[in-house]
Enzyme design. Structure first.
Site, mmCIF file in Angstrom:
data_model
loop_
_atom_site.group_PDB
_atom_site.id
_atom_site.type_symbol
_atom_site.label_atom_id
_atom_site.label_comp_id
_atom_site.label_asym_id
_atom_site.label_seq_id
_atom_site.Cartn_x
_atom_site.Cartn_y
_atom_site.Cartn_z
ATOM 1 N N SER A 159 -11.055 -3.634 -3.840
ATOM 2 C CA SER A 159 -10.404 -3.341 -5.121
ATOM 3 C C SER A 159 -11.148 -2.326 -5.983
ATOM 4 O O SER A 159 -10.644 -1.940 -7.044
ATOM 5 C CB SER A 159 -10.196 -4.638 -5.910
ATOM 6 O OG SER A 159 -9.085 -5.344 -5.406
ATOM 7 N N LYS A 194 -9.308 0.697 -7.261
ATOM 8 C CA LYS A 194 -8.592 0.790 -8.535
ATOM 9 C C LYS A 194 -9.325 1.647 -9.558
ATOM 10 O O LYS A 194 -8.754 1.964 -10.612
ATOM 11 C CB LYS A 194 -8.321 -0.611 -9.080
ATOM 12 C CG LYS A 194 -7.405 -1.445 -8.173
ATOM 13 C CD LYS A 194 -7.119 -2.810 -8.754
ATOM 14 C CE LYS A 194 -6.208 -3.632 -7.849
ATOM 15 N NZ LYS A 194 -6.926 -4.305 -6.762
ATOM 16 N N SER A 210 -7.669 -7.301 -11.800
ATOM 17 C CA SER A 210 -7.570 -6.567 -10.534
ATOM 18 C C SER A 210 -6.197 -6.740 -9.892
ATOM 19 O O SER A 210 -6.067 -6.880 -8.681
ATOM 20 C CB SER A 210 -8.665 -7.035 -9.565
ATOM 21 O OG SER A 210 -8.788 -6.147 -8.478
#
Length: 390
Positions: free
Chosen positions: A65, A68, A125
């Site tokens: 993640s 991102k 997230s």
């Protein structure tokens, strides 16, 4: 128009300067104790990009993640350019709602503002929020992923490729600790982002029956003074990852750890890296972000000139106790400027040198939009020049 403009500003500043390439080898014994239990890691100072420590920093690994960070770069860039605003309503597609992994549990057809979606990405997230916001910006998920890879190339990221906006596993979805640090450096140009990444908790769907509590996946924002971002990551393949940033006494650093075995180890290793940076280094700011530098002539614009400004804070990194040296600043303008000019377009480079050696470079950008001149405007300008000729 001036094809090449270069001016040496008499900036005689008694600051300490250390070459960025030298840091990785200094204090070897102390540095050896850092990030022992991670696949790769890097520690940089944000303003100069100087590397204070690295370990396998160019090894291609799944970023999970932390992907991102790039998603948020494109969101903040679109906000900065006025293509979207925080109050815009974002509709969730069926595809976005189908995302697994970490999420804020968006339903197909549900609407939230850009700001609410950004909270869902920065704190929780949310994979669903990432896809929904990406589709809002680019039209489709595939188009947004294309923008991500184009931005990676623009930033000079040599070992990064994205297959999605979430960080879910993919055969050709990879990055490195160094590239993640450079992405973080870019994201932090938008100082507003830490308003979201630095929060420990918040809420979505307030005043409804579906009130949703957001808790930051990066626990260091609560337990390490000065930490205000940026993004955690975890998959079984990537293990525990973190791109963190902290600011203390005016100096901001970025620490990246990839492939740590546990959350506890990941946080401990990042903490040690931050401690090392703040114990050994300091910065002296030269320019603020958006500080006006000078005007540049344009030939075919509706305006005859455009104002240049800094794109980020510009500082000099010093090792504590280092001897003081003198600096000079050079401004280089691009050879040609394409019309129209959009706010944020790169117009030149500010170069800081010590004894003729470059110690930091930073983009100078347009502070405003400059449309192309129409034919009548160009005609009047040409006639005006002739009338002034003796």
């Amino acid at each position: 128009m001036k094809r090449i403009f270069s001016s040496i500003l008499a900036v005689m500043i008694a600051f300490s300067v250390v070459s960025p390439t030298a840091f990785a080898n200094e204090d070897h014994v102390t540095v050896n104790s850092l990030a022992n239990n991670a696949s790769s890691a890097i520690l940089i100072e944000r303003d100069t990009g100087s590397v204070l420590f690295d370990k396998n920093a160019d090894e291609k690994l799944p970023p999970a993640s932390m992907t991102k960070v790039m998603t948020m770069i494109l969101v903040m860039e679109a906000l900065h350019k006025g293509k979207i605003n925080m109050k815009d309503k974002v509709r969730t597609s069926e595809y976005a709602a189908s995302m697994g992994g970490s999420q804020i549990f968006l339903e197909a057809g549900e609407e939230m503002t850009v700001e609410e979606m950004l909270k869902g990405i920065a704190l929780a997230s949310g994979n669903d929020a990432s896809v929904a916001l990406g589709e809002h910006i680019a039209g489709t998920n595939d188009a947004f992923v294309k923008l991500m890879n184009e931005k990676a190339k623009e930033l000079g990221l040599k070992n990064t490729n994205f297959e999605n906006a979430t960080g879910l596993p993919g055969k050709e979805h990879y990055s490195t600790a160094r590239d993640m640090a450079l992405m973080a450096k870019e994201l932090l140009k938008y100082e507003q982002i830490t308003k979201y990444t630095g929060k420990y908790e918040d809420y979505l769907r307030e005043n409804t029956e579906k009130k949703f509590w957001l808790v930051n996946t990066n626990k260091l924002v609560k337990f390490y003074p000065g930490v205000d971002g940026l993004k955690t990551g975890y998959t079984s393949e990537a293990k525990y990852c973190l791109t963190a940033t902290a600011k203390k006494n005016g100096m901001r650093v970025i620490a990246v750890v990839m492939g740590a075995p546990t959350t506890k180890e990941r946080n401990a290793q990042v903490t040690q890296m931050l401690d090392y940076a703040f114990a050994n280094y300091e910065t002296q700011k030269l320019y603020d972000r958006h500080q006006m530098i000078e005007k540049v002539e344009v030939q075919k614009g509706a305006s005859k000139t455009v104002q240049m400004q800094t794109s980020e804070p510009i500082s000099i990194l010093m090792k504590k106790g280092e001897k003081k040296l003198k600096l000079k600043t050079e401004i280089k303008i691009k050879k040609s400027l394409n019309m129209p000019i959009e706010k944020g377009d790169r117009l030149g480079t500010l170069v800081v040198k010590n004894n003729g050696k470059t110690v930091t470079e930073s983009a100078l950008v347009a502070s405003e939009n400059v449309p192309s001149a129409n034919w009548w405007g160009l005609f009047k300008r040409t006639v005006g020049k002739f009338s002034q000729t003796p």
